[in-house]
Write a protein that holds these residues in place. Structure first.
Motif, PDB file in Angstrom:
ATOM      1  N   ARG A 114       0.864  -1.177   0.000  1.00  0.00           N
ATOM      2  CA  ARG A 114       0.000   0.000   0.000  1.00  0.00           C
ATOM      3  C   ARG A 114       0.899   1.224   0.000  1.00  0.00           C
ATOM      4  NH1 ARG A 114      -5.267  -0.652  -0.969  1.00  0.00           N
ATOM      5  NH2 ARG A 114      -6.007  -2.589  -0.102  1.00  0.00           N
ATOM      6  N   LEU A 115       0.577   2.181  -0.857  1.00  0.00           N
ATOM      7  CA  LEU A 115       1.358   3.410  -0.956  1.00  0.00           C
ATOM      8  C   LEU A 115       0.436   4.615  -0.873  1.00  0.00           C
ATOM      9  CD1 LEU A 115       3.615   2.456  -4.010  1.00  0.00           C
ATOM     10  CD2 LEU A 115       4.252   2.360  -1.612  1.00  0.00           C
ATOM     11  N   ASP A 116       0.934   5.682  -0.249  1.00  0.00           N
ATOM     12  CA  ASP A 116       0.165   6.921  -0.308  1.00  0.00           C
ATOM     13  C   ASP A 116       0.442   7.577  -1.662  1.00  0.00           C
ATOM     14  OD1 ASP A 116       2.657   8.131  -0.123  1.00  0.00           O
ATOM     15  OD2 ASP A 116       2.385   8.810   1.938  1.00  0.00           O
ATOM     16  N   ASN A 117      -0.216   8.658  -1.950  1.00  0.00           N
ATOM     17  CA  ASN A 117      -0.102   9.302  -3.267  1.00  0.00           C
ATOM     18  C   ASN A 117       1.329   9.723  -3.580  1.00  0.00           C
ATOM     19  OD1 ASN A 117      -2.787   8.971  -3.843  1.00  0.00           O
ATOM     20  ND2 ASN A 117      -3.383  10.990  -3.089  1.00  0.00           N
ATOM     21  N   THR A 118       2.041  10.270  -2.596  1.00  0.00           N
ATOM     22  CA  THR A 118       3.409  10.738  -2.822  1.00  0.00           C
ATOM     23  C   THR A 118       4.327   9.580  -3.174  1.00  0.00           C
ATOM     24  OG1 THR A 118       3.005  12.471  -1.192  1.00  0.00           O
ATOM     25  CG2 THR A 118       5.296  12.059  -1.796  1.00  0.00           C
ATOM     26  N   ASP A 119       4.245   8.497  -2.416  1.00  0.00           N
ATOM     27  CA  ASP A 119       5.092   7.331  -2.684  1.00  0.00           C
ATOM     28  C   ASP A 119       4.726   6.666  -4.009  1.00  0.00           C
ATOM     29  OD1 ASP A 119       6.503   7.709  -0.343  1.00  0.00           O
ATOM     30  OD2 ASP A 119       5.198   6.384   0.820  1.00  0.00           O
TER      31      ASP A 119
END
Length: 183
Positions: free
Chosen positions: A42-47
């Motif tokens: 799972r990644l946030d938008n920045t990553d």
């Protein structure tokens, strides 16, 4: 327009199912070639944007939802990052020449192991991109005509580390001070 009979619909369904099964089997084989392990992250938008940038930098299409071969793109990018991390712990060049030589090693290594280029393709690419040969980097020359010998010099990791250490050792030696006769 004629209506399709039940038999025609059933035949189309059988053909479609067969095609889907064949596709699933081919896809499974392709994924098994990448590796036996599967992970989910799972990644946030920045990553996620950073990962997309890395994929693009490595020469793949920018990943987008519903696109094909996303797993291959992500796998290649992650493998590249893991290899870079492993190699960075092996040796950290200090001198400018050693850093240039190490950069050359990383480029060739990326083409060979991540992009799966053949030796001839690497030689052609490095020559067409006018990248200096290893000897030119070491000796300060301008030759950018790659050969098999030049490629082998950069692909042998042990020799690369040895060369980097030698370049850094030479860098640490103090420059001789010329005597002006005034003492």
């Amino acid at each position: 327009m004629t209506k399709k009979t039940k038999a025609e619909k059933a035949n189309e369904l059988v053909v479609r199912r067969k095609r889907d099964v064949e596709y699933q089997n081919k896809r499974k084989e392709k994924l098994e070639k990448l590796g036996e392990h599967s992970i989910t992250i799972r990644l946030d938008n920045t990553d996620y944007e950073s990962l997309s940038d890395i994929c693009e930098i490595l020469g793949y299409q920018r990943p987008e939802a519903k696109k094909r071969n996303l797993i291959e793109i992500y796998s290649a990018s992650l493998i590249h990052l893991l290899r870079i991390e492993r190699e960075s712990s092996i040796y950290k060049p200090k001198s400018r020449t050693a850093k240039k030589f190490y950069r050359l090693y990383k480029i060739v290594n990326h083409l060979k192991h991540d992009k799966n280029y053949s030796d001839n393709e690497i030689i052609a690419k490095m020559t067409s991109d006018k990248m200096l040969t290893p000897l030119s980097v070491i000796k300060g020359g301008k030759n950018s005509s790659w050969s098999e010998k030049a490629l082998k010099r950069v692909l042998d990791k042990e020799k690369v580390i040895e060369t980097l250490k030698q370049l850094d050792h030479d860098f640490k030696k103090p420059l001789p001070i010329k005597s002006s006769g005034i003492e």
